[in-house]
Every structure is written in structure tokens, then in C-alpha cells.
Design a protein around this motif. Structure first.
Motif, PDB file in Angstrom:
ATOM      1  N   GLN A 129      16.815  15.044  59.433  1.00 63.06           N
ATOM      2  CA  GLN A 129      18.116  15.713  59.447  1.00 63.06           C
ATOM      3  C   GLN A 129      18.725  15.773  58.044  1.00 63.06           C
ATOM      4  O   GLN A 129      19.348  16.778  57.675  1.00 63.06           O
ATOM      5  N   LEU A 132      16.966  18.437  56.247  1.00 61.02           N
ATOM      6  CA  LEU A 132      17.402  19.714  56.807  1.00 61.02           C
ATOM      7  C   LEU A 132      18.758  20.117  56.253  1.00 61.02           C
ATOM      8  O   LEU A 132      18.975  21.294  55.881  1.00 61.02           O
ATOM      9  N   GLU A 199      12.999  25.863  59.446  1.00 64.72           N
ATOM     10  CA  GLU A 199      12.481  26.100  60.798  1.00 64.72           C
ATOM     11  C   GLU A 199      11.563  24.960  61.245  1.00 64.72           C
ATOM     12  O   GLU A 199      11.635  24.488  62.391  1.00 64.72           O
ATOM     13  N   ASN A 202      13.713  21.909  61.924  1.00 67.70           N
ATOM     14  CA  ASN A 202      14.425  22.079  63.192  1.00 67.70           C
ATOM     15  C   ASN A 202      13.529  21.763  64.380  1.00 67.70           C
ATOM     16  O   ASN A 202      13.933  21.099  65.339  1.00 67.70           O
ATOM     17  N   THR A 206      14.032  18.677  67.029  1.00 70.39           N
ATOM     18  CA  THR A 206      14.074  18.966  68.466  1.00 70.39           C
ATOM     19  C   THR A 206      13.021  18.155  69.218  1.00 70.39           C
ATOM     20  O   THR A 206      13.293  17.610  70.293  1.00 70.39           O
TER      21      THR A 206
END
Length: 294
Positions: A129, A132, A199, A202, A206
Motif C-alpha cells: 500500500q 501504491l 494495477e 492493486n 486485493t
């Protein structure tokens, strides 16, 4: 006699229920106490189990004996037997407490392992994170740079006066355009690369979220102690405190109730008197006391 027979039938059924409930409660208390004490003294497990079983059986017999023959027992013996029963009740309660807390500790250890595994996954997720978030900030800066470069290309205008005609000529700077176009291409390529990395990250975040959810939802241990966790949350007490409260409640009622039921059972069957109100004199045979000759 029909009423008497009905009373005896009801008494028999209730007596059978008392015997079953008393035996089940007393045997359960003895079982958990014996195994709890054997866990406390694991070095001599078999010996402790034999000793605890004999003490449990003797305690119930002595409690019944005291109740039935209280007035006939000598004073010193009465005190000793009463103290023995009370001390054995405390020992039994301690064994039950040890058994229950040991069972909870096993569950708590399993839950701790799951929590640590979830913590490791969360740590990995946090690192993803952070990367990101950094890429998103960098992409936002590139978008701003691309926007400024595009404006620069649109405003890349120079003006000069033609010496022959005297007209003002508006044109663009080729060198500046080449520099701006090169910068624009480079920024767009960098943005595309960042978009790909974002991407991928992410997707990774997830997947880790789904993994954590799967670990928590498929954890039978967490589901079993879910109500305790809820009580811990609403009371503001730790799980250990909540479990200790419940354990003490069970201990306080378990063996004392077993002893009380043994005493009640002894009293119930030692006085099988039928209340006089339950007997109808009309059902008893009449005796002829006076016969008058005709």
C-alpha cells in the motif's frame, strides 16, 4: 388405593429423573475434576487420576452419610467429615477450573497463531500500500507535467518582422518544439509504466485482503469464541478476564450442585412417606364393629 398408587407412580418417575440427573452431574464433575487435576500434576498423571477418582466417590458417600446420620455422629467426627467434604469440594472445583482454563488456553493458542499469520499478511499488505500510494503521487505529478508540456507546445509561438515586406510573421520555435515533444513522450511513457505498476499493486493488495478474509472466516476457533470476543468488546475487558468470569461461574455451581443433589436424593428416598391428605379414607376397607341380629 388408586390415589396412593398414582402418588407412588409419580414418585417413582420423579425419583428416576433425580437419579439420572444426579449421576450425570456428579460423574461429569468428577470427570472434569480428575482430568483437570491430572493436568496440574502431569508427572504422575495415572496416580493422580486414581487418587482423585477415589476422593470424588468418597466425598459423595460422606456427604450423603452426614445428611442421613447427622444427629447420630459424634461431634469431632462430624466436624472432621464436614471439613473433609468442603475441602474436597474446593479441590474438585479447582480441578474443574484447571480443566476449563486449559481447554481455553489451547483455543487461545490456536487463535494467537491465526492472529500472527494475519498480522504478517497485513504487514506485507501495508508495504504494498505504501508503494501504491507513492506511485499514485508520482503519477499525479506526471499528469501535471504532461498537462504543462502540452500547454507549452500550444504556446510555442515566436514573432518577427520580415525585413523585405515589413510584415509581422508568427511561427513556432523548432528547437523548443523538439524539446517539448521529447519531454512529452518521455512523461507519457513513464506514466504508462506507473499505471502498470499501480494495477499490479492493486491486484496484490486485493489478493491479500481476500486472503485475510479467508483466514478469518474459515477459522473455526475464532467462530467458537465469537460471543466471548463480542462480550470483551462491549465490556471493555480482555478475553482472559471474560473467560475467567465464565469459568468461575461454572465452577461455583458445578460441584456444589452435584453434592446438593446427592444429599437431596438420599433424603428423597430415605423418607418415602405419603402425605395423609393424599389418602382417601373411603378407599380403605371398613371393619364391621357391630352386627345386630334381625
Amino acid at each position: 388405593m388408586a390415589i396412593v398408587n398414582n402418588f407412588i407412580s409419580k414418585r417413582t418417575w420423579f425419583g428416576a429423573l433425580m437419579i439420572i440427573s444426579t449421576l450425570s452431574l456428579a460423574l461429569s464433575a468428577a470427570y472434569y475434576s480428575v482430568f483437570g487435576l491430572s493436568s496440574l500434576f502431569a508427572g504422575a498423571k495415572s496416580e493422580v487420576m486414581i487418587m482423585a477418582t477415589s476422593l470424588e466417590f468418597s466425598k459423595l458417600v460422606v456427604a450423603s452419610y452426614l445428611h442421613t446420620n447427622w444427629k447420630r455422629i459424634a461431634g469431632l467426627m462430624k466436624v472432621y467429615l464436614t471439613m473433609g467434604v468442603l475441602i474436597l469440594m474446593l479441590i474438585t472445583s479447582a480441578g474443574i477450573y484447571g480443566f476449563l482454563t486449559s481447554a481455553y488456553q489451547t483455543t487461545a493458542d490456536q487463535l494467537t497463531i491465526i492472529d500472527k499469520q494475519v498480522s504478517v499478511v497485513n504487514l506485507k499488505k501495508d508495504r504494498f500500500q505504501e508503494s501504491l500510494d507513492e506511485y499514485k503521487v508520482e503519477k499525479a505529478q506526471l499528469n501535471l507535467s504532461i498537462s504543462e508540456t502540452t500547454k507549452g507546445l500550444s504556446n510555442n509561438v515566436i514573432q518577427y518582422k520580415d525585413k523585405e515586406t515589413g510584415e509581422i510573421i508568427t511561427t513556432t520555435s523548432s528547437s523548443t518544439r523538439r524539446v517539448l515533444q521529447s519531454q512529452l513522450v518521455e512523461d507519457k511513457a513513464q506514466r504508462t509504466m506507473l499505471s502498470t505498476k499501480i494495477e499490479v499493486l492493486n491486484d496484490s493488495v486485493t489478493k491479500l485482503d481476500l486472503k485475510i478474509l479467508d483466514m478469518e472466516s474459515n477459522n473455526e476457533t475464532a467462530a467458537e469464541i465469537g460471543p466471548l470476543r463480542y462480550l470483551s468488546k462491549i465490556t471493555g475487558k480482555t478475553m482472559d478476564v471474560i473467560v475467567n468470569w465464565f469459568t468461575l461461574l461454572i465452577v461455583f455451581v458445578f460441584d456444589p450442585l452435584a453434592v446438593a443433589m446427592v444429599i437431596s436424593l438420599s433424603s428423597y428416598f430415605s423418607k418415602p412417606n405419603i402425605p395423609k391428605s393424599e389418602i382417601d379414607d373411603s378407599d380403605s376397607p371398613k371393619h364391621v364393629t357391630d352386627i345386630k341380629p334381625t
